[in-house]
Design a protein around this motif. Sequence first.
Motif, PDB file in Angstrom:
ATOM      1  N   VAL A 132      99.734 107.830 -30.509  1.00  0.00           N
ATOM      2  CA  VAL A 132      99.079 107.405 -29.544  1.00  0.00           C
ATOM      3  C   VAL A 132      98.211 106.041 -29.997  1.00  0.00           C
ATOM      4  O   VAL A 132      97.547 106.117 -31.051  1.00  0.00           O
ATOM      5  CB  VAL A 132      98.114 108.442 -29.169  1.00  0.00           C
ATOM      6  CG1 VAL A 132      97.248 107.896 -27.815  1.00  0.00           C
ATOM      7  CG2 VAL A 132      98.826 109.547 -28.699  1.00  0.00           C
ATOM      8  N   TRP A 173      95.042 103.584 -29.453  1.00  0.00           N
ATOM      9  CA  TRP A 173      93.723 103.786 -28.795  1.00  0.00           C
ATOM     10  C   TRP A 173      93.376 102.135 -28.875  1.00  0.00           C
ATOM     11  O   TRP A 173      93.263 101.454 -29.824  1.00  0.00           O
ATOM     12  CB  TRP A 173      92.689 104.392 -29.671  1.00  0.00           C
ATOM     13  CG  TRP A 173      93.142 105.786 -29.629  1.00  0.00           C
ATOM     14  CD1 TRP A 173      93.364 106.498 -30.929  1.00  0.00           C
ATOM     15  CD2 TRP A 173      93.029 106.708 -28.684  1.00  0.00           C
ATOM     16  NE1 TRP A 173      93.681 107.660 -30.568  1.00  0.00           N
ATOM     17  CE2 TRP A 173      93.486 107.962 -29.224  1.00  0.00           C
ATOM     18  CE3 TRP A 173      92.912 106.402 -27.348  1.00  0.00           C
ATOM     19  CZ2 TRP A 173      93.716 109.107 -28.441  1.00  0.00           C
ATOM     20  CZ3 TRP A 173      93.448 107.739 -26.609  1.00  0.00           C
ATOM     21  CH2 TRP A 173      93.674 108.940 -27.340  1.00  0.00           C
ATOM     22  N   ALA A 187      92.196 106.079 -22.659  1.00  0.00           N
ATOM     23  CA  ALA A 187      92.082 107.773 -22.577  1.00  0.00           C
ATOM     24  C   ALA A 187      93.348 108.118 -21.416  1.00  0.00           C
ATOM     25  O   ALA A 187      93.710 109.313 -21.793  1.00  0.00           O
ATOM     26  CB  ALA A 187      90.963 108.286 -21.803  1.00  0.00           C
ATOM     27  N   ALA A 192      94.773 113.785 -34.494  1.00  0.00           N
ATOM     28  CA  ALA A 192      94.380 113.813 -33.139  1.00  0.00           C
ATOM     29  C   ALA A 192      93.492 115.271 -33.132  1.00  0.00           C
ATOM     30  O   ALA A 192      93.859 116.028 -33.756  1.00  0.00           O
ATOM     31  CB  ALA A 192      95.607 113.980 -31.974  1.00  0.00           C
ATOM     32  N   LEU A 206      87.968 113.398 -25.564  1.00  0.00           N
ATOM     33  CA  LEU A 206      88.181 112.678 -26.876  1.00  0.00           C
ATOM     34  C   LEU A 206      86.419 112.471 -27.203  1.00  0.00           C
ATOM     35  O   LEU A 206      86.176 112.318 -28.440  1.00  0.00           O
ATOM     36  CB  LEU A 206      88.661 111.156 -26.222  1.00  0.00           C
ATOM     37  CG  LEU A 206      90.040 111.293 -26.357  1.00  0.00           C
ATOM     38  CD1 LEU A 206      90.564 109.956 -25.840  1.00  0.00           C
ATOM     39  CD2 LEU A 206      90.745 111.665 -27.552  1.00  0.00           C
ATOM     40  N   ALA A 242      90.230 113.676 -19.978  1.00  0.00           N
ATOM     41  CA  ALA A 242      90.629 113.274 -21.363  1.00  0.00           C
ATOM     42  C   ALA A 242      89.412 112.406 -22.095  1.00  0.00           C
ATOM     43  O   ALA A 242      89.325 112.491 -23.299  1.00  0.00           O
ATOM     44  CB  ALA A 242      91.918 112.563 -21.169  1.00  0.00           C
ATOM     45  N   LEU A 297      96.622 109.293 -34.278  1.00  0.00           N
ATOM     46  CA  LEU A 297      95.967 108.284 -33.392  1.00  0.00           C
ATOM     47  C   LEU A 297      95.834 106.963 -34.119  1.00  0.00           C
ATOM     48  O   LEU A 297      95.290 106.882 -35.397  1.00  0.00           O
ATOM     49  CB  LEU A 297      94.459 108.643 -32.968  1.00  0.00           C
ATOM     50  CG  LEU A 297      94.547 110.139 -32.624  1.00  0.00           C
ATOM     51  CD1 LEU A 297      93.262 110.476 -32.205  1.00  0.00           C
ATOM     52  CD2 LEU A 297      95.298 110.385 -31.258  1.00  0.00           C
ATOM     53  N   ARG A 329      97.632 115.884 -22.742  1.00  0.00           N
ATOM     54  CA  ARG A 329      97.253 117.012 -22.237  1.00  0.00           C
ATOM     55  C   ARG A 329      97.882 117.688 -21.028  1.00  0.00           C
ATOM     56  O   ARG A 329      97.658 118.677 -20.991  1.00  0.00           O
ATOM     57  CB  ARG A 329      95.699 116.889 -21.946  1.00  0.00           C
ATOM     58  CG  ARG A 329      94.574 116.553 -22.945  1.00  0.00           C
ATOM     59  CD  ARG A 329      93.285 115.979 -22.694  1.00  0.00           C
ATOM     60  NE  ARG A 329      92.723 116.609 -21.337  1.00  0.00           N
ATOM     61  CZ  ARG A 329      91.714 117.404 -21.516  1.00  0.00           C
ATOM     62  NH1 ARG A 329      91.307 117.930 -22.942  1.00  0.00           N
ATOM     63  NH2 ARG A 329      91.159 117.924 -20.648  1.00  0.00           N
ATOM     64  N   CYS A 389      96.421 107.778 -22.517  1.00  0.00           N
ATOM     65  CA  CYS A 389      97.608 108.522 -23.277  1.00  0.00           C
ATOM     66  C   CYS A 389      97.219 109.931 -23.414  1.00  0.00           C
ATOM     67  O   CYS A 389      97.920 110.883 -23.370  1.00  0.00           O
ATOM     68  CB  CYS A 389      97.672 107.614 -24.633  1.00  0.00           C
ATOM     69  SG  CYS A 389      98.054 105.945 -24.429  1.00  0.00           S
ATOM     70  N   TRP A 390      95.903 110.056 -23.764  1.00  0.00           N
ATOM     71  CA  TRP A 390      95.372 111.587 -24.206  1.00  0.00           C
ATOM     72  C   TRP A 390      95.636 112.449 -22.781  1.00  0.00           C
ATOM     73  O   TRP A 390      95.958 113.542 -23.010  1.00  0.00           O
ATOM     74  CB  TRP A 390      93.946 111.490 -24.779  1.00  0.00           C
ATOM     75  CG  TRP A 390      93.770 112.893 -25.276  1.00  0.00           C
ATOM     76  CD1 TRP A 390      92.459 113.442 -24.838  1.00  0.00           C
ATOM     77  CD2 TRP A 390      94.200 113.411 -26.361  1.00  0.00           C
ATOM     78  NE1 TRP A 390      92.663 114.921 -25.622  1.00  0.00           N
ATOM     79  CE2 TRP A 390      93.665 114.698 -26.785  1.00  0.00           C
ATOM     80  CE3 TRP A 390      95.323 113.125 -27.079  1.00  0.00           C
ATOM     81  CZ2 TRP A 390      93.995 115.557 -27.658  1.00  0.00           C
ATOM     82  CZ3 TRP A 390      95.666 114.010 -28.294  1.00  0.00           C
ATOM     83  CH2 TRP A 390      94.975 115.185 -28.659  1.00  0.00           C
TER      84      TRP A 390
END
Length: 469
Positions: free
Chosen positions: A449, A451, A353, A95, A341, A337, A103, A360, A355-356
């Motif tokens: 995470v 994607w 996004a 990440a 990314l 996010a 990721l 964050r 998850c990110w």
Amino acid sequence: MEKNMTVSNITTTAPLDTLALRCTACGRSHALEELAWRCTNCQGVLDLAGFTSVMPDAYTLVGRGPTLWRYAESLPVAEPTGIMLGEGMTPLAPAPGRLDIMLKVDYLMPTGSFKDRGAVVLAALAQQLKVSRMVADSSGNAGTAIAAYAARAETACEIYVPAATSAGKIAQLRAYGATVHQVEGSREDTAAAATRAADEPDVFYASHVYNPFFLHGTKTYVLELWEQLGGWLPDTLVLPVGNGTLVLGAHLGCRELLEQRLIDRLPRIVAVQAAGCAPLAKAIGRGLTTGVEVAGGQTIAEGIAIARPARGAQILAAVRDTGGTIVTVTDDQIRAAHAALARAGLYVEPTSAVCWAALRAGLVEPSSQPGRGRMRSCRCAEADSNPSLLPTSRSDPSPTTNRPPGESACPARLPNQLATPKPCTRTRQRDEPATCYSSPANSASTRTVNWTATSLPKPIKPSPTCGPS
Ligand SMILES: [Zn+2]
């Protein structure tokens, strides 16, 4: 509505003729040949019964190709003929700025999303049941995946989509050879049209929501992760959740690994919903066992804008089973996010996004349970030799101090891309697993995470209201 006939001339071979679909509510069993998509007695959702998953051992895996079919003994349907598109074994990437997080890059699947994992299993099942007509409903990645694999299987495919579905998506479905039915009205109206077609005789409803075989495809996400990390799983999995096909598949895979003693506890699942459409997050916060009714919610994360997930009770139970939770993020957090990314080279869908965004925002804390994340330990001659796949917080255990009392040493270990296994030189005892794996000393801050973005992501725009996907 119960189907009044079964598919004619079905030729099933083991193990399909030993499997059944069992209602989660009343327990009624349905033979696969009935092509039931929900319980014919109470309309409950169906789970697969009669299947025992077995993870192939390390030496078997070495000789298999880099697709999800390498886990053949863990899948309830045999590898299909001529359908495979190379699905599975997506890479792990560090990440941006967070080396304690890995990721799983599932947007590198053949049609651009994790849905390929389930779609190929459904297509394989349809092929083996010798069905001649598949139907599905989706306005997103699931429809694309089903249409692509139906094309490979040379099976007639009909996809029901809302009339407002983009021209590009419809063109892609038609390019695969699918017949596209554009349905006026709400997303629920589209689903209703598809289920009416699914109730017709001899129709296979390739539903990513209702068909439990789909979940046995998505569970390969976890099996791959376990293998890629050298025979262990992270402390926490961070996953988007709408209809729950990834969360339920991940939980299924983790449960199977635990039952085979290949991990010693379940990773915590932290699922993420958009604040604008969060029936499951609201339910888990209130201690409920079913999703909270929501209506009129809006979010840019359209892939998880599901107001009434059919498997909502199962999703809540699965997350609780892992000691996890469900959190929410706002559309502003998702936009930020998504932009962050993209600046790090990852152009994903807004749905991915989330998850990110949760990470964050500090919504995913490391587990406070001592030792959580440690796998079943055995003494292994070689520690994992692929640090590029592992977080920096990971350290290998002492060959002796982390071995449980009474557990004997085994030099065999799971091979990865950079190492070749050495043969185990001692005799395996009757009650221990066929393969022993190295384990991290402490992976409590490790999170993965997922994607699930398409390779052709749509631009962020204010969009849709909640509705089933
Ligand atoms: Zn039932």
